[in-house]
Design a protein around this motif. Structure first.
Motif, PDB file in Angstrom:
ATOM      1  N   THR A  98     -13.069   7.948   9.619  1.00 10.98           N
ATOM      2  CA  THR A  98     -11.792   7.860  10.045  1.00 10.98           C
ATOM      3  C   THR A  98     -11.805   6.594  10.465  1.00 10.98           C
ATOM      4  O   THR A  98     -12.388   5.992  11.424  1.00 10.98           O
ATOM      5  CB  THR A  98     -11.685   8.876  11.209  1.00 10.98           C
ATOM      6  OG1 THR A  98     -11.995  10.156  11.017  1.00 10.98           O
ATOM      7  CG2 THR A  98     -10.167   8.736  11.799  1.00 10.98           C
ATOM      8  N   PRO A  99     -10.668   5.811   9.847  1.00  9.47           N
ATOM      9  CA  PRO A  99     -10.358   4.106  10.279  1.00  9.47           C
ATOM     10  C   PRO A  99     -10.104   4.177  11.678  1.00  9.47           C
ATOM     11  O   PRO A  99      -9.287   4.955  12.265  1.00  9.47           O
ATOM     12  CB  PRO A  99      -9.456   3.952   9.181  1.00  9.47           C
ATOM     13  CG  PRO A  99      -8.755   5.326   9.054  1.00  9.47           C
ATOM     14  CD  PRO A  99      -9.722   6.238   8.965  1.00  9.47           C
ATOM     15  N   THR A 100     -10.479   3.138  12.200  1.00  8.14           N
ATOM     16  CA  THR A 100     -10.208   2.790  13.384  1.00  8.14           C
ATOM     17  C   THR A 100      -8.799   2.164  13.699  1.00  8.14           C
ATOM     18  O   THR A 100      -8.190   1.682  12.470  1.00  8.14           O
ATOM     19  CB  THR A 100     -10.843   1.687  14.360  1.00  8.14           C
ATOM     20  OG1 THR A 100     -11.053   0.744  13.488  1.00  8.14           O
ATOM     21  CG2 THR A 100     -12.351   2.422  14.342  1.00  8.14           C
ATOM     22  N   GLY A 101      -7.847   1.963  14.472  1.00  5.24           N
ATOM     23  CA  GLY A 101      -6.562   1.285  14.611  1.00  5.24           C
ATOM     24  C   GLY A 101      -6.873  -0.091  14.299  1.00  5.24           C
ATOM     25  O   GLY A 101      -5.789  -0.560  13.531  1.00  5.24           O
ATOM     26  N   SER A 102      -7.873  -0.722  14.446  1.00  6.90           N
ATOM     27  CA  SER A 102      -7.896  -2.257  14.265  1.00  6.90           C
ATOM     28  C   SER A 102      -8.116  -2.180  12.848  1.00  6.90           C
ATOM     29  O   SER A 102      -7.777  -3.389  12.288  1.00  6.90           O
ATOM     30  CB  SER A 102      -9.067  -2.923  15.127  1.00  6.90           C
ATOM     31  OG  SER A 102     -10.317  -2.275  14.832  1.00  6.90           O
ATOM     32  N   GLU A 103      -8.616  -1.560  12.033  1.00  8.45           N
ATOM     33  CA  GLU A 103      -8.604  -1.639  10.681  1.00  8.45           C
ATOM     34  C   GLU A 103      -7.450  -1.312   9.830  1.00  8.45           C
ATOM     35  O   GLU A 103      -7.517  -1.965   8.905  1.00  8.45           O
ATOM     36  CB  GLU A 103      -9.856  -0.495  10.135  1.00  8.45           C
ATOM     37  CG  GLU A 103     -11.266  -0.748  10.587  1.00  8.45           C
ATOM     38  CD  GLU A 103     -12.099   0.273   9.953  1.00  8.45           C
ATOM     39  OE1 GLU A 103     -12.993   0.247   9.375  1.00  8.45           O
ATOM     40  OE2 GLU A 103     -11.898   1.527  10.392  1.00  8.45           O
ATOM     41  N   GLU A 108      -2.038  -3.414   3.989  1.00  5.84           N
ATOM     42  CA  GLU A 108      -0.936  -3.311   3.090  1.00  5.84           C
ATOM     43  C   GLU A 108      -1.015  -1.891   2.416  1.00  5.84           C
ATOM     44  O   GLU A 108      -2.163  -1.392   2.119  1.00  5.84           O
ATOM     45  CB  GLU A 108      -0.937  -4.504   1.855  1.00  5.84           C
ATOM     46  CG  GLU A 108       0.320  -4.328   1.172  1.00  5.84           C
ATOM     47  CD  GLU A 108       0.501  -5.735   0.333  1.00  5.84           C
ATOM     48  OE1 GLU A 108       0.554  -5.323  -0.869  1.00  5.84           O
ATOM     49  OE2 GLU A 108      -0.077  -6.763   0.827  1.00  5.84           O
ATOM     50  N   ALA A 109       0.259  -1.441   2.302  1.00  4.52           N
ATOM     51  CA  ALA A 109       0.098   0.060   1.738  1.00  4.52           C
ATOM     52  C   ALA A 109       1.304   0.069   0.992  1.00  4.52           C
ATOM     53  O   ALA A 109       2.102  -0.667   0.892  1.00  4.52           O
ATOM     54  CB  ALA A 109       0.162   1.073   2.961  1.00  4.52           C
ATOM     55  N   HIS A 110       1.507   1.287   0.094  1.00  2.00           N
ATOM     56  CA  HIS A 110       2.373   1.841  -0.787  1.00  2.00           C
ATOM     57  C   HIS A 110       3.405   2.782  -0.032  1.00  2.00           C
ATOM     58  O   HIS A 110       2.547   3.825   0.233  1.00  2.00           O
ATOM     59  CB  HIS A 110       2.273   1.927  -2.092  1.00  2.00           C
ATOM     60  CG  HIS A 110       1.667   0.333  -3.078  1.00  2.00           C
ATOM     61  ND1 HIS A 110       0.562   0.138  -2.979  1.00  2.00           N
ATOM     62  CD2 HIS A 110       2.616  -0.343  -3.658  1.00  2.00           C
ATOM     63  CE1 HIS A 110       0.513  -0.951  -3.484  1.00  2.00           C
ATOM     64  NE2 HIS A 110       1.694  -1.124  -4.097  1.00  2.00           N
ATOM     65  N   VAL A 111       4.573   2.775  -0.104  1.00  2.00           N
ATOM     66  CA  VAL A 111       5.341   3.977   0.399  1.00  2.00           C
ATOM     67  C   VAL A 111       5.368   4.834  -0.763  1.00  2.00           C
ATOM     68  O   VAL A 111       5.753   4.848  -2.119  1.00  2.00           O
ATOM     69  CB  VAL A 111       6.864   3.578   0.713  1.00  2.00           C
ATOM     70  CG1 VAL A 111       7.675   4.867   1.295  1.00  2.00           C
ATOM     71  CG2 VAL A 111       6.691   2.296   1.881  1.00  2.00           C
ATOM     72  N   SER A 126      -5.792   2.248   1.016  1.00  5.90           N
ATOM     73  CA  SER A 126      -7.342   2.012   0.708  1.00  5.90           C
ATOM     74  C   SER A 126      -7.888   1.158   1.612  1.00  5.90           C
ATOM     75  O   SER A 126      -7.367   0.214   1.735  1.00  5.90           O
ATOM     76  CB  SER A 126      -7.659   1.649  -0.855  1.00  5.90           C
ATOM     77  OG  SER A 126      -8.949   2.117  -0.993  1.00  5.90           O
ATOM     78  N   VAL A 127      -8.750   2.007   2.428  1.00 11.33           N
ATOM     79  CA  VAL A 127      -9.342   1.251   3.767  1.00 11.33           C
ATOM     80  C   VAL A 127     -10.840   1.732   3.175  1.00 11.33           C
ATOM     81  O   VAL A 127     -11.275   2.797   3.293  1.00 11.33           O
ATOM     82  CB  VAL A 127      -8.906   1.819   4.920  1.00 11.33           C
ATOM     83  CG1 VAL A 127      -9.905   0.961   6.144  1.00 11.33           C
ATOM     84  CG2 VAL A 127      -7.657   1.790   5.250  1.00 11.33           C
ATOM     85  N   HIS A 128     -11.831   0.446   2.917  1.00 15.57           N
ATOM     86  CA  HIS A 128     -13.144   0.648   2.600  1.00 15.57           C
ATOM     87  C   HIS A 128     -13.363   1.660   1.621  1.00 15.57           C
ATOM     88  O   HIS A 128     -14.309   2.617   1.564  1.00 15.57           O
ATOM     89  CB  HIS A 128     -14.050   0.938   3.992  1.00 15.57           C
ATOM     90  CG  HIS A 128     -13.938   0.079   4.819  1.00 15.57           C
ATOM     91  ND1 HIS A 128     -14.239  -1.258   4.838  1.00 15.57           N
ATOM     92  CD2 HIS A 128     -13.297  -0.067   6.348  1.00 15.57           C
ATOM     93  CE1 HIS A 128     -14.053  -1.935   5.959  1.00 15.57           C
ATOM     94  NE2 HIS A 128     -13.511  -1.283   6.772  1.00 15.57           N
ATOM     95  N   SER A 151       2.083  -2.352  11.015  1.00 15.11           N
ATOM     96  CA  SER A 151       2.122  -3.130  12.319  1.00 15.11           C
ATOM     97  C   SER A 151       1.382  -2.686  13.611  1.00 15.11           C
ATOM     98  O   SER A 151       1.120  -3.139  14.441  1.00 15.11           O
ATOM     99  CB  SER A 151       3.720  -3.484  12.555  1.00 15.11           C
ATOM    100  OG  SER A 151       4.582  -2.257  12.776  1.00 15.11           O
ATOM    101  N   ARG A 152       1.558  -0.885  13.723  1.00 15.22           N
ATOM    102  CA  ARG A 152       0.767  -0.511  14.723  1.00 15.22           C
ATOM    103  C   ARG A 152       0.558   0.858  14.538  1.00 15.22           C
ATOM    104  O   ARG A 152       1.273   1.469  13.597  1.00 15.22           O
ATOM    105  CB  ARG A 152       1.740  -0.727  16.197  1.00 15.22           C
ATOM    106  CG  ARG A 152       2.678   0.159  16.217  1.00 15.22           C
ATOM    107  CD  ARG A 152       3.525  -0.023  17.661  1.00 15.22           C
ATOM    108  NE  ARG A 152       4.631   0.806  17.517  1.00 15.22           N
ATOM    109  CZ  ARG A 152       4.803   1.584  18.836  1.00 15.22           C
ATOM    110  NH1 ARG A 152       4.293   1.422  19.819  1.00 15.22           N
ATOM    111  NH2 ARG A 152       5.814   2.148  18.602  1.00 15.22           N
TER     112      ARG A 152
END
Length: 168
Positions: A98-103, A108-111, A126-128, A151-152
């Motif tokens: 589960t990615p952390t908020g800081s990661e 960048e993402a796609h809608v 994609s995260v890691h 952004s958050r």
């Protein structure tokens, strides 16, 4: 021998139904009472199919119904145990990452589904090496296919995004 072939065909039909209908078959079969972790429709289908086809093979080779029943039951137990082991391995092979908020912040993402103004849509990123789909909120409308940055983080499954064009 025909009886054993019919039993084997029933096993294949059960397997096909479980593949097509998925967990719906398991949900209605109430297998939890007899060990839901070890017994599933795939295990039952493997047992019945191996019993039928194994019995037919031995019946054809020996001509003995007794040997055919014994061999079919033995093959059914072996194939059923193999299917049970395999389904437990496959169901347990998921990632608990589960990615952390800081990661996520700044990623960048796609809608993938449009985000209305002050409404929710969905993004994919994609995260890691893990492909994530998250709910997303934006202060301005964003169409599907556009690039955004996070952004958050609002919750474990929701983030606030801004269009990439807004920062370029």
């Amino acid at each position: 021998m025909t009886t054993f072939l019919i039993i084997g065909a029933v096993g294949i039909v059960i397997l096909l139904l479980s593949l097509i209908l998925g967990d719906l078959v398991d949900a209605f079969s109430h297998l939890d009472a007899i060990g839901g972790e070890y017994v599933s429709t795939a295990v039952i289908a493997a047992f019945i199919g191996a019993l039928g086809f194994g019995g037919a093979l031995v019946m054809g080779l020996t001509g003995s119904t007794g040997w055919a029943i014994g061999a079919g039951c033995g093959a059914g137990v072996l194939f059923g145990a193999g299917a049970s082991w395999l389904t437990r391995v496959l169901k347990g092979s998921g990632s608990s990452y589960t990615p952390t908020g800081s990661e996520l912040i700044g990623a960048e993402a796609h809608v993938i589904s449009p985000i209305p103004q002050d409404g929710m849509g969905q993004i994919r990123l994609s995260v890691h090496g893990h492909l994530l789909t998250l709910n997303a909120r934006s202060q301005s409308p964003v169409e599907a296919g556009e690039r955004v940055w996070i952004s958050r983080r609002l919750s474990p499954t929701a983030v606030e995004v801004s269009p990439v064009a807004a920062i370029e």
